[in-house]
Design a protein around this motif. Structure first.
Motif, PDB file in Angstrom:
ATOM      1  N   TYR A 263       0.834  -1.220   0.000  1.00 37.06           N
ATOM      2  CA  TYR A 263       0.000   0.000   0.000  1.00 37.06           C
ATOM      3  C   TYR A 263       0.864   1.265   0.000  1.00 37.06           C
ATOM      4  O   TYR A 263       0.461   2.287  -0.560  1.00 37.06           O
ATOM      5  CB  TYR A 263      -0.998  -0.027   1.165  1.00 37.06           C
ATOM      6  N   THR A 307      -7.428   6.582  -9.326  1.00 36.52           N
ATOM      7  CA  THR A 307      -8.124   5.845  -8.268  1.00 36.52           C
ATOM      8  C   THR A 307      -7.728   4.376  -8.332  1.00 36.52           C
ATOM      9  O   THR A 307      -7.241   3.908  -9.358  1.00 36.52           O
ATOM     10  CB  THR A 307      -9.645   5.966  -8.452  1.00 36.52           C
ATOM     11  N   TYR A 308      -7.968   3.663  -7.222  1.00 39.07           N
ATOM     12  CA  TYR A 308      -7.681   2.222  -7.223  1.00 39.07           C
ATOM     13  C   TYR A 308      -8.845   1.446  -6.640  1.00 39.07           C
ATOM     14  O   TYR A 308      -9.715   1.996  -5.962  1.00 39.07           O
ATOM     15  CB  TYR A 308      -6.371   1.919  -6.496  1.00 39.07           C
ATOM     16  N   THR A 309      -8.838   0.153  -6.916  1.00 37.07           N
ATOM     17  CA  THR A 309      -9.980  -0.683  -6.578  1.00 37.07           C
ATOM     18  C   THR A 309      -9.550  -2.138  -6.434  1.00 37.07           C
ATOM     19  O   THR A 309      -8.357  -2.449  -6.554  1.00 37.07           O
ATOM     20  CB  THR A 309     -11.054  -0.526  -7.684  1.00 37.07           C
ATOM     21  N   ARG A 318      -5.935  -1.736 -10.400  1.00 39.15           N
ATOM     22  CA  ARG A 318      -6.806  -2.845 -10.017  1.00 39.15           C
ATOM     23  C   ARG A 318      -5.977  -3.828  -9.181  1.00 39.15           C
ATOM     24  O   ARG A 318      -4.799  -4.030  -9.455  1.00 39.15           O
ATOM     25  CB  ARG A 318      -7.324  -3.493 -11.299  1.00 39.15           C
ATOM     26  N   LYS A 359      -8.479   5.754   0.189  1.00 40.19           N
ATOM     27  CA  LYS A 359      -9.444   4.643   0.267  1.00 40.19           C
ATOM     28  C   LYS A 359      -9.644   3.991  -1.091  1.00 40.19           C
ATOM     29  O   LYS A 359      -9.644   4.656  -2.118  1.00 40.19           O
ATOM     30  CB  LYS A 359     -10.791   5.172   0.766  1.00 40.19           C
ATOM     31  N   ARG A 360      -9.853   2.694  -1.028  1.00 35.84           N
ATOM     32  CA  ARG A 360     -10.197   1.960  -2.237  1.00 35.84           C
ATOM     33  C   ARG A 360     -11.626   2.336  -2.659  1.00 35.84           C
ATOM     34  O   ARG A 360     -12.495   2.532  -1.823  1.00 35.84           O
ATOM     35  CB  ARG A 360     -10.142   0.469  -1.899  1.00 35.84           C
ATOM     36  N   ASP A 362     -14.890   1.083  -4.801  1.00 36.52           N
ATOM     37  CA  ASP A 362     -15.409  -0.122  -5.446  1.00 36.52           C
ATOM     38  C   ASP A 362     -16.521   0.173  -6.457  1.00 36.52           C
ATOM     39  O   ASP A 362     -17.144  -0.747  -6.973  1.00 36.52           O
ATOM     40  CB  ASP A 362     -15.876  -1.125  -4.378  1.00 36.52           C
TER      41      ASP A 362
END
Ligand code: ADP
Ligand code: MG
Ligand code: MG
Ligand code: MG
Ligand code: MG
Length: 433
Positions: A263, A307-309, A318, A359-360, A362
């Motif tokens: 992270y 952004t990430y997910t 991803r 924050k992830r 979704d």
């Protein structure tokens, strides 16, 4: 000695060597040397005029000498009498500062000093076009949602098999081939490995696909967005950091199976993503792929936001599986050495500064992205990207000023050349102003 290329040539029946390097724009350059001359070339290098390529040199510079790395040797599966070699560049007895393979090696050395090794896998999407490059080669491949189309895939069986057989023979462990989301678009996957090895293979893969496509009467392109309205060519990079045999990104107790170190690495990439966009999306055309309107298939599959997910393909990053990230920003024009170098630079900065990726998310970014208030967006064109790259203290500290200055200078010249050229779109939209 196992590394003596003259001896290897004799043992393996190699008659000629391609001594090659990739310049700042990712263009593959080479000299073809007979095996009888390889001993001298291995010691002293093959000579090039750097200014004649995309390196930041003048016509007055002395020769740039390309010293081949014997560990990179690949015998062309379709012409085994030729051995391909990736080379490192020297000028006036010094490493060429903006030689991409060495830029990557310098980042690798920084990771190694921390006991870390980066491993990468790349997904190099490409189109198969007719010989002049004007249209998709297969006229019957015109379905609006063509991903995984079995008929279109099998019409290209002879070529795909030849490329996949070559990868099998070379020990790359290929495991799947498919028709991708645009008409005429394909992807072939092989196993991840050490970052430098994958980068050399990435370079060779592009060369191989182009060469074998030509042999089959077609032209292959990795151009980011060859057709308006169709999904573009991505070059996703899957990344993990290793300590010896242990994947340092994996932690069964962490969110989605990822470690604190992972992270922090991600935090660094998220922090510098906009600044490094000029590396990941290096051409004028790149910006027609990211930030793009929806394609005929229903989705661009490329990101608009930083952004990430989890296992969701609508974000920049991803997490498909525990222990690795997939970076989806890069396109087919990205430099196979500079892209992983940039990821490693940003990731190491993230680790050094314990950066928080936030924050992830979704959500489906394509349908619901507009509901987010303060989401960071990617640059909209090459000029904006280059300005961010040029001004980034982290990138300057990581790559060194010479690399940043040279890259910015050469790419800005390309942007200026583009801007001095009026397009058909402008005429259409402006004639009646
Ligand atoms: P997708 O289409 O779902 O994004 P692909 O199967 O096309 O995935 O490509 C996945 C790539 O990720 C392959 O090159 C694979 O070897 C690589 N990969 C798998 N695990 C790791 C890992 N731990 N570190 C780096 N790369 C990985
Ligand atoms: Mg000459
Ligand atoms: Mg894939
Ligand atoms: Mg794909
Ligand atoms: Mg992918």
């Amino acid at each position: 000695m196992a590394e003596d290329l003259a001896e290897i040539a004799q043992a393996r029946g190699i008659q000629y060597f391609l001594i090659s390097f990739v310049d700042l724009f990712g263009v593959l350059r080479a000299k073809l040397a007979p095996a009888a001359a390889i001993a001298g070339m291995q010691k002293n290098g093959a000579g090039f005029a750097g200014f004649a390529t995309h390196l930041d040199q003048t016509p007055a510079h002395p020769d740039t000498l390309a010293i081949p790395d014997p560990a990179s040797l690949i015998q062309l599966p379709w012409k085994p009498e030729v051995g391909w070699l990736a080379a490192d560049l020297y000028c006036d007895g010094q490493p060429v500062p903006d030689a991409p393979r060495q830029v990557l090696q310098r980042q690798i050395a920084k990771a190694r000093a921390l006991g870390l090794q980066m491993k990468t896998g790349v997904e190099c999407e490409f189109f198969l076009l007719n010989r002049d490059g004007s249209a998709v080669a297969d006229g019957a491949d015109d379905y609006p949602k063509p991903c995984y189309d079995q008929m279109a895939l099998m019409r290209r069986y002879d070529l795909i098999k030849e490329i996949c057989d070559a990868m099998l023979q070379l020990g790359w462990q290929p495991y799947q081939n498919d028709h991708e989301d645009a008409n005429g678009q394909f992807e072939m996957n092989w196993e991840y490995d050490d970052v430098l090895r994958t980068a050399d293979r990435h370079v060779f893969f592009k060369y191989m696909v182009r060469t074998l496509a030509e042999k089959h009467g077609m032209r292959a392109t990795f151009m980011p967005k060859p057709f308006n309205g169709l999904t573009g060519n991505g070059c996703h990079m899957h990344v993990s950091l290793w300590r010896g045999e242990e994947n340092a990104f994996a932690d069964p107790a962490g969110e989605l199976g990822m470690s604190t170190l992972a992270y922090q690495f991600l935090g660094g990439v998220i922090h510098s993503a906009a600044d490094l966009c000029a590396i990941f999306n290096p051409t004028v055309n790149s910006f027609k792929r990211i930030n793009a309107p929806v394609t005929t298939s229903g989705a661009t599959w490329s990101p608009n936001t930083i952004t990430y997910t989890g296992n969701n393909r609508t974000h920049m990053v991803r997490i498909p599986d525990a222990g690795r990230f997939e970076f989806r920003l890069m396109d087919g024009a990205t430099n196979p050495y500079l892209a992983p170098a940039a990821l490693l630079l940003a990731g190491l900065d993230g680790i050094a500064n314990r950066r928080d990726p936030g924050k992830r998310l979704d959500i489906n970014m394509y349908t619901d992205g507009h509901t987010l208030k303060d989401v960071r967006r990617l640059p909209l064109n090459l000029l904006d990207a280059l300005r961010l790259f040029d001004a980034s203290e982290i990138v300057r500290a990581g790559f060194g000023n010479e690399v940043v200055d040279s890259y910015t200078k050469l790419r800005l010249a390309e942007w200026n050349a583009f801007m001095s050229h009026a397009t058909a779109w402008e005429r259409h939209h402006t004639l009646d102003c």
